[in-house]
Design an enzyme around this catalytic site. Structure first.
Site, PDB file in Angstrom:
ATOM      1  CB  CYS A 197      -0.962  -0.067   1.348  1.00  0.00           C
ATOM      2  SG  CYS A 197      -1.697  -1.370   1.315  1.00  0.00           S
ATOM      3  NE  ARG A 206       4.230   1.707  -1.993  1.00  0.00           N
ATOM      4  CZ  ARG A 206       5.536   1.481  -1.409  1.00  0.00           C
ATOM      5  NH1 ARG A 206       6.559   2.157  -1.509  1.00  0.00           N
ATOM      6  NH2 ARG A 206       5.377   0.699  -0.167  1.00  0.00           N
ATOM      7  CD1 TRP A 254      -1.854  -6.222  -3.035  1.00  0.00           C
ATOM      8  CD2 TRP A 254      -1.226  -4.805  -4.790  1.00  0.00           C
ATOM      9  NE1 TRP A 254      -1.294  -6.952  -4.014  1.00  0.00           N
ATOM     10  CE2 TRP A 254      -1.016  -6.437  -4.988  1.00  0.00           C
ATOM     11  CE3 TRP A 254      -1.229  -3.748  -5.803  1.00  0.00           C
ATOM     12  CZ2 TRP A 254      -0.678  -6.690  -6.534  1.00  0.00           C
ATOM     13  CZ3 TRP A 254      -0.664  -4.337  -7.012  1.00  0.00           C
ATOM     14  CH2 TRP A 254      -0.721  -5.669  -7.398  1.00  0.00           C
ATOM     15  CG  ASN A 288       2.008  -0.499   3.586  1.00  0.00           C
ATOM     16  OD1 ASN A 288       1.445  -1.569   3.178  1.00  0.00           O
ATOM     17  ND2 ASN A 288       3.175   0.147   2.873  1.00  0.00           N
ATOM     18  N   GLY A 289       0.753  -2.643   5.831  1.00  0.00           N
ATOM     19  CA  GLY A 289       1.047  -3.964   6.665  1.00  0.00           C
ATOM     20  C   GLY A 289       0.016  -4.604   7.098  1.00  0.00           C
ATOM     21  CD  GLU A 330      10.749 -18.987 -12.323  1.00  0.00           C
ATOM     22  OE1 GLU A 330      10.361 -19.677 -13.144  1.00  0.00           O
ATOM     23  OE2 GLU A 330      10.959 -17.721 -12.106  1.00  0.00           O
ATOM     24  CE  LYS A 332      11.962 -14.977 -13.892  1.00  0.00           C
ATOM     25  NZ  LYS A 332      10.952 -15.967 -13.998  1.00  0.00           N
ATOM     26  CD  GLU A 370      10.573 -14.681 -18.154  1.00  0.00           C
ATOM     27  OE1 GLU A 370      10.939 -14.800 -17.271  1.00  0.00           O
ATOM     28  OE2 GLU A 370       9.341 -14.016 -18.259  1.00  0.00           O
ATOM     29  CG  HIS A 374      17.680 -41.106 -19.965  1.00  0.00           C
ATOM     30  ND1 HIS A 374      17.954 -42.781 -20.169  1.00  0.00           N
ATOM     31  CD2 HIS A 374      17.743 -41.103 -18.769  1.00  0.00           C
ATOM     32  CE1 HIS A 374      17.825 -43.182 -18.876  1.00  0.00           C
ATOM     33  NE2 HIS A 374      17.592 -42.426 -18.066  1.00  0.00           N
ATOM     34  CE  LYS A 377       4.550  -9.279 -13.661  1.00  0.00           C
ATOM     35  NZ  LYS A 377       5.678 -10.259 -13.553  1.00  0.00           N
TER      36      LYS A 377
END
Ligand code: AGP
Length: 601
Positions: A2, A27, A76, A100-101, A477, A481, A484, A500, A596
């Site tokens: 937030c 944000r 958020w 915020n939190g 992953e 990365k 990309e 193999h 995105k």
């Protein structure tokens, strides 16, 4: 994440609040609001969606009087849907708060306050703060003492600004967990607040980046800190620099944020004797014999990782499918299957379609998502939010780590409910989970090592990332990365499968990034890597144990749980890919050909 702004002074309070929230837009948010106070008049405006909606409401109100004090917030959603009622500032009888939190103990505080006659209108944890303050103020008739008592009762992460008719000349502030900055404005008697630098640039020079546990009271007379643990700094001058919090790219900022956002992700969910999700209860697993997970890209890798944990810990059959394959394979679905989709955006077309297919087939559905009010959270029966905050870098980083943590917690939640785990094993797993934020801290020497290594990997005919068990999806992953953001060819592969066929590629030009955890199948992965090294492949080993055959070596810390090794190696893979991309001069945050959120087939 937030956003918070606050203002005291003789300038245009409303303008600072709205402009400040605009500077915090990067944000991410789903609603916003401001509260204005002068002498004893409080006005509040809240709106869903874009800040424009909030500004229109304020403009249409054609405010007559000027206001000396104001607070503002962009939300958020973490507790409670994105609605106007849940938007901040939150009102008591005569006070407003922005936060915020996450208040970990909000449920018991809310029950206590309701018993004392307070009524609540929102689903948020935040609202307890303002009612708690007024509860103390009504008894003590001393706002400063009431504020101190309030703060002393809160557990979790809370950075707050509070204003009240009880003392309309002050803003009460406190920082714990989430960032909060207080600034001496350039104008006489001006004090400004913000949750990051951007809103303050051009309006102030001297700031205090508040440390945890530091709070105080601000007025036009100045700032009174409630402790001495603070120091003044000079504000940076570039807003662009500020939005990235001083990092070169949003991706870099988000790699460094992982430790904090994973802490937020776990707040209130890890209890002394198990896992607690506000969003679900044990009825979710009643009658469930199997879990099917569907996702794309990085989210698919998080799902694949969790399949090992669900089977190992919850003893429930779990298989994972790529959504674009699943939706056309005429899948056999049975209603004793829990269908889990994973998505950072909640908008990926293939995953959304898979979810709709499962719902149409009558399966229970759950989405693990970072964006509330997204298409998937509105479609699934249940949502568990990852609380990663906005992820600006196209290449997912903190989305993956928070997804994996949520799914690990979910596996333990099921394991306890189904009694497939002993209490001591459960405690072992809970202990390891609590250590994850530490494993995600980016050590300078690690980053420097990946920066130096990057120069060796700019030209080769390809990379293999290899691992076993959960380190196989981690290898996938790591390869994704690199592909990309560096545009170099890379494959993630199960280490045991190299013999193999793929080992035919082994030569000095083939770079192998080997994930070699100490706590899981080390001897197996070691012999796989020795096979490759014997055929002259160039090996970069990532391990807590020295491995003399490695051409390059990234040393991770010795830990007692393989999932802590998992998160440490994740950081190394993310940094290595980013540093290679930087050396190649690529756009790390906006790589070519990528979006995105892939909202088309
Ligand atoms: C990850 O780095 C990529 N940006 C991409 O694979 C992404 O994970 C995929 O498109 C799924 O997106 P989602 O999590 O928003 O559904």
């Amino acid at each position: 994440m937030c956003g918070i702004v606050g203002y005291i002074g003789k300038q245009d309070t409303t303008k600072y609040l709205l402009d400040g929230l605009k500077e915090l837009e990067y944000r991410g948010y789903d609603s916003a609001g401001i509260a204005l106070l002068n002498t004893d008049k409080i006005d509040v405006f809240k709106a869903l969606g874009k800040l424009e909606n909030l500004k229109n409401k304020v403009d249409n109100a054609s405010l007559s009087s000027s206001y000396e004090i104001g607070i503002g917030h962009t939300r958020w959603a973490t507790h409670g849907k994105p609605t106007e009622l849940n938007a901040h500032p939150h009102l008591g009888e005569y006070s407003y708060v922005v936060h915020n939190g996450i208040i970990e103990n909000y449920k018991e505080l809310k029950e206590e306050l309701i018993e004392q006659g307070h009524s609540f209108v929102s689903q948020t944890d935040t609202e307890v703060i303002v009612h708690l303050f007024e509860n103390y103020q009504n008894k003590l008739n001393n706002p400063i003492e009431a504020f101190k008592e309030t703060i002393s009762r809160l557990d979790g992460a809370f950075s707050i600004l509070l204003i009240s008719k009880a003392d309309p000349s002050k803003i009460f502030f406190f920082k714990h967990g989430s960032p909060l900055i207080v600034a001496q404005g350039n104008e006489e008697g001006e004090v400004l607040f913000a949750s990051s630098d951007a809103p303050l640039i051009g309006l102030a020079n001297d700031v205090v980046y508040l440390e945890d546990g530091v709070g105080g009271i601000a007025s036009t007379e100045g700032i009174e800190f409630l402790s001495d643990d603070y120091s003044w700094s000079t504000l940076p001058t570039s807003k662009q620099f500020a939005q990235k919090d001083g990092y070169r790219f949003f991706m870099e900022k988000e790699i460094y944020e992982q430790s904090d956002v994973v802490s937020d992700c776990m707040l209130g969910r890890i209890q002394d004797n198990g896992i607690d999700f506000d969003e679900i209860d044990e009825s979710l697993i009643e009658g469930i014999k199997e879990i099917k997970i569907c996702a794309c890209g990085t989210s698919y890798h998080a799902g694949l990782t969790s399949s090992y944990l669900f089977e190992r810990l919850s003893k429930v059959k779990c298989n994972v499918e790529i959504a674009s394959e699943f939706r056309y394979k005429e899948p056999l679905l049975s209603d004793d299957t829990l269908f889990i989709v994973i998505s950072q955006s909640g908008e990926t077309a293939d995953t959304l379609e898979a979810l709709k297919m499962a719902k149409n087939a009558g399966l229970k559905s759950l989405v693990v998502c970072n964006v509330d009010n997204s298409s998937m959270t509105r479609t699934a029966d249940h949502t568990i939010l990852t609380r990663a905050g906005i992820e600006k870098g196209v290449a997912s980083t903190k989305a993956f780590s928070t997804q994996t943590v949520v799914l690990w917690m979910l596996a333990l939640y099921f394991a306890k409910a189904k009694e497939t785990i002993s209490s001591e094993k459960l405690q072992e797993e809970l202990h390891a989970l609590r250590e994850v934020p530490k494993s995600l801290i980016v050590e300078d020497k690690l980053h420097e090592k990946t920066r130096r290594l990057a120069k060796r990997y700019l030209h080769g005919h390809g990379f293999f990332f290899i691992g076993r068990d959960v380190f196989f999806p981690l290898a996938l992953e790591g390869a994704l990365k690199l592909k990309e953001i560096s545009y170099l060819h890379a494959e993630g592969y199960p280490a045991g499968e190299m013999k193999h066929g793929p080992i035919a590629l082994a030569d000095p030009e083939l770079f192998t990034i080997a994930l070699m955890p100490q706590n899981l199948l080390y001897d197996k992965i070691k012999s796989n890597v020795e096979e490759l090294s014997a055929r002259d492949s160039t090996i970069c080993a990532i391990s807590p144990l020295d491995f003399e055959l490695a051409d390059d070596f990234i040393k991770t810390l010795k830990t007692d749980h393989y999932m802590l090794e998992f998160f440490e190696m994740l950081i190394a893979l993310q940094l290595l890919s980013m540093e290679i991309s930087i050396r190649l001069g690529n756009d790390v945050d906006m790589p070519r050909n990528l979006a995105k959120s892939v909202t088309v087939e």
